[in-house]
Design a protein around this motif. Structure first.
Motif, short mmCIF file in Angstrom:
data_model
loop_
_atom_site.label_atom_id
_atom_site.label_comp_id
_atom_site.label_asym_id
_atom_site.label_seq_id
_atom_site.Cartn_x
_atom_site.Cartn_y
_atom_site.Cartn_z
N HIS A 137 -50.45 -45.31 -28.94
CA HIS A 137 -50.87 -46.20 -27.97
C HIS A 137 -52.31 -46.74 -28.48
O HIS A 137 -52.95 -46.29 -29.27
N GLY A 138 -52.57 -47.83 -27.81
CA GLY A 138 -54.09 -48.43 -28.17
C GLY A 138 -53.79 -49.77 -29.19
O GLY A 138 -52.69 -49.72 -29.61
N PRO A 139 -54.94 -50.28 -29.55
CA PRO A 139 -55.06 -51.33 -30.60
C PRO A 139 -54.76 -50.66 -31.88
O PRO A 139 -54.94 -49.81 -32.20
N VAL A 140 -54.26 -51.69 -32.84
CA VAL A 140 -53.68 -51.36 -34.06
C VAL A 140 -55.09 -51.65 -35.09
O VAL A 140 -54.99 -51.27 -36.31
N GLU A 141 -55.97 -52.13 -34.77
CA GLU A 141 -56.98 -52.82 -35.41
C GLU A 141 -57.75 -51.70 -36.55
O GLU A 141 -57.99 -52.17 -37.66
N HIS A 142 -57.97 -50.42 -36.20
CA HIS A 142 -58.65 -49.62 -36.92
C HIS A 142 -57.77 -48.46 -37.58
O HIS A 142 -58.24 -47.49 -38.34
N LEU A 143 -56.48 -48.68 -37.43
CA LEU A 143 -55.50 -47.73 -38.07
C LEU A 143 -55.22 -48.09 -39.36
O LEU A 143 -54.58 -49.12 -39.79
N PRO A 144 -55.25 -47.13 -40.42
CA PRO A 144 -54.92 -47.31 -41.81
C PRO A 144 -53.15 -46.99 -41.72
O PRO A 144 -52.58 -46.52 -40.84
N TRP A 145 -52.57 -47.47 -42.94
CA TRP A 145 -51.16 -47.31 -43.10
C TRP A 145 -50.60 -45.91 -42.97
O TRP A 145 -49.62 -45.96 -42.19
N ALA A 146 -51.31 -45.01 -43.44
CA ALA A 146 -50.87 -43.75 -43.19
C ALA A 146 -50.62 -43.33 -41.96
O ALA A 146 -49.67 -42.65 -41.65
N ASP A 147 -51.46 -43.64 -40.81
CA ASP A 147 -51.29 -43.45 -39.45
C ASP A 147 -50.10 -44.30 -38.76
O ASP A 147 -49.20 -43.68 -38.13
N LEU A 148 -50.00 -45.27 -39.24
CA LEU A 148 -49.13 -46.33 -38.67
C LEU A 148 -47.64 -45.73 -39.17
O LEU A 148 -46.53 -46.18 -38.41
N ALA A 149 -47.56 -45.62 -40.41
CA ALA A 149 -46.37 -45.11 -40.88
C ALA A 149 -45.72 -43.75 -40.15
O ALA A 149 -44.37 -43.51 -40.47
N ARG A 150 -46.23 -43.19 -39.55
CA ARG A 150 -45.84 -41.91 -38.85
C ARG A 150 -45.21 -42.14 -37.55
O ARG A 150 -44.41 -41.41 -36.85
N LEU A 151 -45.27 -43.47 -37.00
CA LEU A 151 -45.19 -43.79 -35.68
C LEU A 151 -43.64 -44.07 -35.57
O LEU A 151 -43.05 -44.34 -36.60
N ASP A 152 -42.87 -43.73 -34.30
CA ASP A 152 -41.72 -44.02 -34.16
C ASP A 152 -41.49 -45.43 -33.31
O ASP A 152 -42.10 -45.85 -32.42
N ALA A 153 -41.05 -46.56 -34.23
CA ALA A 153 -40.93 -47.72 -33.88
C ALA A 153 -39.62 -48.10 -33.31
O ALA A 153 -39.30 -49.51 -33.26
N GLY A 154 -38.85 -47.28 -33.03
CA GLY A 154 -37.42 -47.53 -32.82
C GLY A 154 -36.95 -46.92 -31.47
O GLY A 154 -36.02 -47.33 -30.50
N GLY A 155 -37.63 -45.77 -30.99
CA GLY A 155 -37.32 -45.01 -29.62
C GLY A 155 -37.33 -45.79 -28.68
O GLY A 155 -36.62 -45.61 -27.56
N TRP A 156 -38.39 -46.86 -28.37
CA TRP A 156 -38.68 -47.53 -27.22
C TRP A 156 -37.20 -48.44 -27.09
O TRP A 156 -37.11 -48.79 -25.58
N HIS A 157 -36.60 -48.77 -28.03
CA HIS A 157 -35.43 -49.63 -27.73
C HIS A 157 -34.47 -49.03 -27.22
O HIS A 157 -33.64 -49.41 -26.25
N SER A 158 -33.97 -47.97 -28.00
CA SER A 158 -32.87 -47.04 -27.38
C SER A 158 -32.86 -45.63 -28.10
O SER A 158 -33.45 -45.84 -29.42
N ALA A 159 -32.18 -44.76 -27.68
CA ALA A 159 -32.07 -43.32 -28.50
C ALA A 159 -31.44 -43.76 -29.64
O ALA A 159 -31.85 -42.92 -30.90
N ARG A 160 -30.57 -44.44 -29.99
CA ARG A 160 -29.84 -44.70 -31.07
C ARG A 160 -30.84 -45.08 -32.40
O ARG A 160 -30.67 -44.78 -33.34
N TYR A 161 -32.05 -45.86 -31.93
CA TYR A 161 -33.12 -46.21 -33.17
C TYR A 161 -34.15 -45.19 -33.02
O TYR A 161 -35.13 -45.70 -33.71
N ALA A 162 -34.19 -44.17 -32.53
CA ALA A 162 -35.44 -43.24 -32.39
C ALA A 162 -35.54 -42.83 -33.92
O ALA A 162 -34.74 -42.58 -34.67
#
Length: 249
Positions: free
Chosen positions: A70-95
């Motif tokens: 949630h929120g802006p990406v501007e201040h996040l280091p890669w280590a935090d970004l790398a932990r996010l789920d970038a597939g579940g929003w699309h469908s359970a198949r890609y969670a």
């Protein structure tokens, strides 16, 4: 005049938008794989910088639409970004699908022989830093490539920084609408291409592009009749969400 660039145009006509960004979570590795399986050999994607300077793929300036963050990406280091789920929003198949670093995409492209259009997509206020960092990364990651990535952006300052950092890389100006002075900006940036929203593209624009030596590409072309119109005008790149569209045109 535009930067000298190979003739004929070395990129294919059909370009998959954000990988196969409707069939799978956009800008993730699985989206590129799905597009490859559908027959695409060139892919468009969005590149920005983490707070600690890592180039990675994400379209929005916020996390909410395409990750579980949630929120802006501007201040996040890669280590935090790398932990996010970038597939579940699309469908359970890609969670559990993760955000993709640019170096990971480069390795996949090298393995498959795939070409890319990298849209430099900085968060506001980071145009120059993002343009320069992406261009330098491309120099390193695609240094041995026969056909380099095409760098594009809506942001002239990002393209200018890319031009200064790696003048040999091909650049294209993205246009959602015409604005005062755009022709002069594209010329000063030594662009090899214009990438226009498809309703903008007509015979007059094609004549302007020909006069300047620019190739013309178009986004996001999802209708067969519109694709045929653009091809008849001489457009040389069609960015699409529809993986079966090439077979219908």
């Amino acid at each position: 005049m535009s930067t000298a660039f190979p003739t004929p145009w070395p990129y294919p006509l059909w370009i998959a938008h954000r990988g196969a960004g409707k069939d799978a979570p956009e800008n993730t590795l699985v989206a590129f794989q799905r597009g490859w399986e559908a027959g695409f050999r060139m892919f468009e994607c969005d590149v920005k910088l983490s707070a600690d300077g890592v180039p990675y793929l994400l379209h929005d300036a916020t996390l909410d639409r395409t990750t579980n963050g949630h929120g802006p990406v501007e201040h996040l280091p890669w280590a935090d970004l790398a932990r996010l789920d970038a597939g579940g929003w699309h469908s359970a198949r890609y969670a559990g699908e993760r955000l993709l670093r640019l170096d990971q995409l480069a390795a996949w492209c090298e393995t498959h022989g795939a070409l890319v259009n990298l849209e430099i997509k900085p968060v506001p206020g980071h145009e120059a830093a993002t343009g320069a960092a992406v261009a330098r990364a491309v120099q390193t990651l695609w240094g041995q490539a026969t056909v380099p990535p095409l760098l594009t952006s809506f942001q002239p300052h990002a393209l200018q920084a890319a031009q200064q950092a790696a003048p040999e890389l091909p650049r294209g100006l993205l246009l959602e609408k015409f604005w005062p002075g755009w022709e002069g900006v594209a010329e000063a940036l030594q662009c090899v291409a214009l990438v226009g929203h498809h309703p903008l593209i007509d015979a007059a624009l094609m004549q302007t592009a020909q006069r300047h030596g620019w190739r013309v590409l178009s986004y996001t072309v999802n209708d067969p009749a519109e694709a045929r119109r653009l091809r008849q005008l001489g457009v040389e790149g069609l960015i699409t969400d529809i993986m079966h569209l090439p077979a219908t045109v």
